[in-house]
Design a protein around this motif. Sequence first.
Motif, PDB file in Angstrom:
ATOM      1  N   GLN A   3     -20.794  62.386 -52.823  1.00  0.00           N
ATOM      2  CA  GLN A   3     -19.780  61.873 -51.912  1.00  0.00           C
ATOM      3  C   GLN A   3     -20.270  60.604 -51.247  1.00  0.00           C
ATOM      4  O   GLN A   3     -21.413  60.530 -50.793  1.00  0.00           O
ATOM      5  CB  GLN A   3     -19.439  62.901 -50.835  1.00  0.00           C
ATOM      6  N   LEU A   4     -19.397  59.630 -51.189  1.00  0.00           N
ATOM      7  CA  LEU A   4     -19.608  58.414 -50.407  1.00  0.00           C
ATOM      8  C   LEU A   4     -18.389  58.285 -49.496  1.00  0.00           C
ATOM      9  O   LEU A   4     -17.258  58.249 -49.995  1.00  0.00           O
ATOM     10  CB  LEU A   4     -19.729  57.185 -51.300  1.00  0.00           C
ATOM     11  N   VAL A   5     -18.635  58.233 -48.201  1.00  0.00           N
ATOM     12  CA  VAL A   5     -17.541  58.201 -47.237  1.00  0.00           C
ATOM     13  C   VAL A   5     -17.703  56.991 -46.340  1.00  0.00           C
ATOM     14  O   VAL A   5     -18.635  56.922 -45.539  1.00  0.00           O
ATOM     15  CB  VAL A   5     -17.494  59.485 -46.405  1.00  0.00           C
ATOM     16  N   GLU A   6     -16.769  56.048 -46.489  1.00  0.00           N
ATOM     17  CA  GLU A   6     -16.786  54.842 -45.656  1.00  0.00           C
ATOM     18  C   GLU A   6     -16.066  55.106 -44.348  1.00  0.00           C
ATOM     19  O   GLU A   6     -15.132  55.913 -44.283  1.00  0.00           O
ATOM     20  CB  GLU A   6     -16.102  53.679 -46.365  1.00  0.00           C
ATOM     21  N   SER A   7     -16.489  54.388 -43.329  1.00  0.00           N
ATOM     22  CA  SER A   7     -15.821  54.468 -42.031  1.00  0.00           C
ATOM     23  C   SER A   7     -16.025  53.162 -41.284  1.00  0.00           C
ATOM     24  O   SER A   7     -16.877  52.347 -41.669  1.00  0.00           O
ATOM     25  CB  SER A   7     -16.363  55.636 -41.207  1.00  0.00           C
ATOM     26  N   GLY A   8     -15.241  52.964 -40.228  1.00  0.00           N
ATOM     27  CA  GLY A   8     -15.421  51.811 -39.367  1.00  0.00           C
ATOM     28  C   GLY A   8     -14.381  50.723 -39.526  1.00  0.00           C
ATOM     29  O   GLY A   8     -14.415  49.729 -38.789  1.00  0.00           O
ATOM     30  N   GLY A   9     -13.479  50.862 -40.477  1.00  0.00           N
ATOM     31  CA  GLY A   9     -12.464  49.847 -40.654  1.00  0.00           C
ATOM     32  C   GLY A   9     -11.504  49.790 -39.481  1.00  0.00           C
ATOM     33  O   GLY A   9     -11.493  50.674 -38.617  1.00  0.00           O
ATOM     34  N   GLY A  10     -10.698  48.728 -39.455  1.00  0.00           N
ATOM     35  CA  GLY A  10      -9.732  48.612 -38.372  1.00  0.00           C
ATOM     36  C   GLY A  10      -8.951  47.326 -38.436  1.00  0.00           C
ATOM     37  O   GLY A  10      -9.038  46.566 -39.405  1.00  0.00           O
TER      38      GLY A  10
END
Length: 123
Positions: A3-10
Amino acid sequence: QVQLVESGGGLLQAGDSLRLSCAASGYSFSTYAMGWFRQAPGKEREFVAAIRWDGGNTSYSDSVTGRFTISRDNGKKRVYLQMNSLKPDDTAVYYCGAGRTTVGLRRSEYDYWGQGTQVTVSS
């Protein structure tokens, strides 16, 4: 299961800064190069930045050199993309990838991908 889970966009304004994060699990993170790619509407997914398995070498696309910084924390199994001086042209879905390569510049060098995180920059 990898699993690779990106976060922090906006949603941001031109000139703003943002840090994206990608959390990895299910494989030997510290032995894989990590990369960030992005895909804008109607365009191909393009290379943004990559970092060697030990953090000892990095590479950037011309469009982000001097503004973006890729880093990794092998203990936390995370890779980051610090984005400064954002421009409307940076608007895209950002993906992290993992590959058994040195510093991969091509999509074909990556074995695993996350689902992406949206970054939208308004003028």
